[in-house]
Write an enzyme that holds these catalytic residues in place. Sequence first.
Site, PDB file in Angstrom:
ATOM      1  N   GLY A  58       0.785  -1.296  -0.022  1.00 20.01           N
ATOM      2  CA  GLY A  58       0.269  -0.118  -0.084  1.00 20.01           C
ATOM      3  C   GLY A  58       0.748   1.213   0.046  1.00 20.01           C
ATOM      4  N   PRO A  78       4.793  -4.975  -0.661  1.00 20.22           N
ATOM      5  CA  PRO A  78       4.688  -3.846  -1.601  1.00 20.22           C
ATOM      6  C   PRO A  78       4.392  -4.397  -3.136  1.00 20.22           C
ATOM      7  CG  PRO A  78       7.192  -4.184  -1.186  1.00 20.22           C
ATOM      8  CD  PRO A  78       6.295  -5.119  -0.293  1.00 20.22           C
ATOM      9  N   TYR A  97     -10.678   4.021 -10.736  1.00 22.83           N
ATOM     10  CA  TYR A  97     -10.546   4.714  -9.655  1.00 22.83           C
ATOM     11  C   TYR A  97     -10.455   6.128  -9.596  1.00 22.83           C
ATOM     12  CZ  TYR A  97      -8.285  -0.064  -8.594  1.00 22.83           C
ATOM     13  OH  TYR A  97      -7.766  -1.186  -8.510  1.00 22.83           O
ATOM     14  N   CYS A 117     -16.137   2.459 -26.398  1.00 23.28           N
ATOM     15  CA  CYS A 117     -17.296   2.808 -26.275  1.00 23.28           C
ATOM     16  C   CYS A 117     -17.775   3.357 -24.879  1.00 23.28           C
ATOM     17  CB  CYS A 117     -18.209   2.191 -27.252  1.00 23.28           C
ATOM     18  SG  CYS A 117     -17.603   2.445 -28.817  1.00 23.28           S
TER      19      CYS A 117
HETATM   20  C1  LIG Z   1      -2.931  -8.900   0.445  1.00 23.51           C
HETATM   21  C2  LIG Z   1      -2.191  -7.504  -0.025  1.00 23.51           C
HETATM   22  N1  LIG Z   1      -1.132  -7.142  -0.059  1.00 23.51           N
HETATM   23  C3  LIG Z   1      -0.209  -6.337  -0.867  1.00 23.51           C
HETATM   24  C4  LIG Z   1      -1.048  -5.828  -1.956  1.00 23.51           C
HETATM   25  C5  LIG Z   1      -0.300  -4.500  -2.742  1.00 23.51           C
HETATM   26  O1  LIG Z   1      -0.639  -3.323  -2.589  1.00 23.51           O
HETATM   27  P1  LIG Z   1       0.120  -2.369  -3.170  1.00 23.51           P
HETATM   28  O2  LIG Z   1       0.395  -2.490  -4.723  1.00 23.51           O
HETATM   29  O3  LIG Z   1      -0.567  -1.105  -3.065  1.00 23.51           O
HETATM   30  O4  LIG Z   1       1.426  -1.986  -2.492  1.00 23.51           O
HETATM   31  C6  LIG Z   1      -2.453  -6.022  -2.115  1.00 23.51           C
HETATM   32  C7  LIG Z   1      -2.972  -5.009  -3.076  1.00 23.51           C
HETATM   33  O5  LIG Z   1      -4.198  -4.990  -3.372  1.00 23.51           O
HETATM   34  C8  LIG Z   1      -3.279  -6.935  -1.255  1.00 23.51           C
HETATM   35  O6  LIG Z   1      -4.305  -6.900  -1.552  1.00 23.51           O
END
Ligand SMILES: Cc1ncc(COP(=O)(O)O)c(C=O)c1O
Length: 417
Positions: A236, A273, A315, A343
């Site tokens: 995240g 990540p 999004y 479309c």
């Molecule tokens: C369980 C889990 N871990 C890691 C990630 C990776 O997230 P990000 O790409 O934002 O680092 C996600 C993304 O949806 C996820 O669902």
Amino acid sequence: MYHYKDNSLFCEDTEISDLVNTYGTPLYVYSKNILKDNYARISNAFSHLGAKVCFSVKSNSNISILNILYKEGAYFDIVSGGELFRLLNIGVKGDRIIFSGVGKTESEIRKGIKANILYFNIESEDELNLINKIAIDLNMHVNITIRVNPNVDAGTHKHITTGTQENKFGLSVGQAYNIALKTADLYGITLDGFHCHIGSQITSTTPYLKAVKNLIRLSNKLKNKIPIKSINIGGGFGVPYGNENTPIPDISEFSNQLEPLLLNNDLQLFIEPGRYISATSGILLSELLYIKKSRNKNFAIIDAGMNDLMRPALYNSFHKITTVSKKIDSEEICIYDIVGPVCESSDCFGKNRKLKKLTKGDYIVIMNAGAYCASLSNNYNSRLKPAEVLVSRNNHALIRKKETIDDILSMERIVDL
Ligand SMILES: Cc1ncc(COP(=O)(O)O)c(C=O)c1O
């Protein structure tokens, strides 16, 4: 590593216009060295905490990308049997893989167990019982973690927030506690620890710290009853998309803030990540087909569509948009909506973008397209998924062929009942 030289865009030492001429458009391009740098930056930032960095395969699942990261030492976070197959196919060992997802099927669980994955991250009690049953059937033993929904709002877009009670992911802290106790009676499995993933494109460390405190409190509460060996704080971590009013957390500062929380707990730390590693490595190239003027709009119609890159439509996300040839300073500035041929009105990559005056035949660059772009592409409007190319210095190679209409039609049958 994306930079202009003599008014022409380069990826590392490769001129982008050469890639356009060689492979056509729409085209995904990835810089190997950005990918490696991003991986190194996050794994160095967390190395003092002994963290295992698991690349989130869903963000970019091309096997060349996975292979590069494997060689760099990455672990992997997967959410399907298909992602597992990709990794096994390139020789990744099961002990570098963790398997999340709310809806793992029996067949996916069997494949994961047989591949000796590091652990399953379970999201419900039913799933826990099924994994235990299959492990016993197979005469094997399986490690699990419990995904906790810490009810923390990550302050990100509602479609990529995952850690509040409104979301389908994980279990409440109370449920996780009770299920953790039950694992003591399930002899096919061992509880390794707790996991959370509170959302994506998070730009503040505060929600993470809250979530981690919740996980540690939970681990400590169980300490005398059942040993907890790990915590996984998910992914995240936000990246810059070019609309720089959103602050991006300094990853080292974040890991420093985590240190005191983890210090006296002897817990193995995992992070997952995806975007942080892959987003800035990629771009999507597209040809400008037409300029169309309406009463109060200039539409720049390009040959890439929302099927190729759907983040803005899905999004409402922002991607910086530029051109392969840098326009000269004297050129007039115009305001465009950059749209695709699909479309749907949502087939728009950017509204009211100020660009030097565009002309038919210009090549458009959608920046920061390495995460959740190619991996989310689809065949809507019977459009063919684009090719993907990897660049390293002045070398480039195809890592995914452009689809053909025969590829798509080979899945279909004419039946008249
Ligand atoms: C369980 C889990 N871990 C890691 C990630 C990776 O997230 P990000 O790409 O934002 O680092 C996600 C993304 O949806 C996820 O669902």
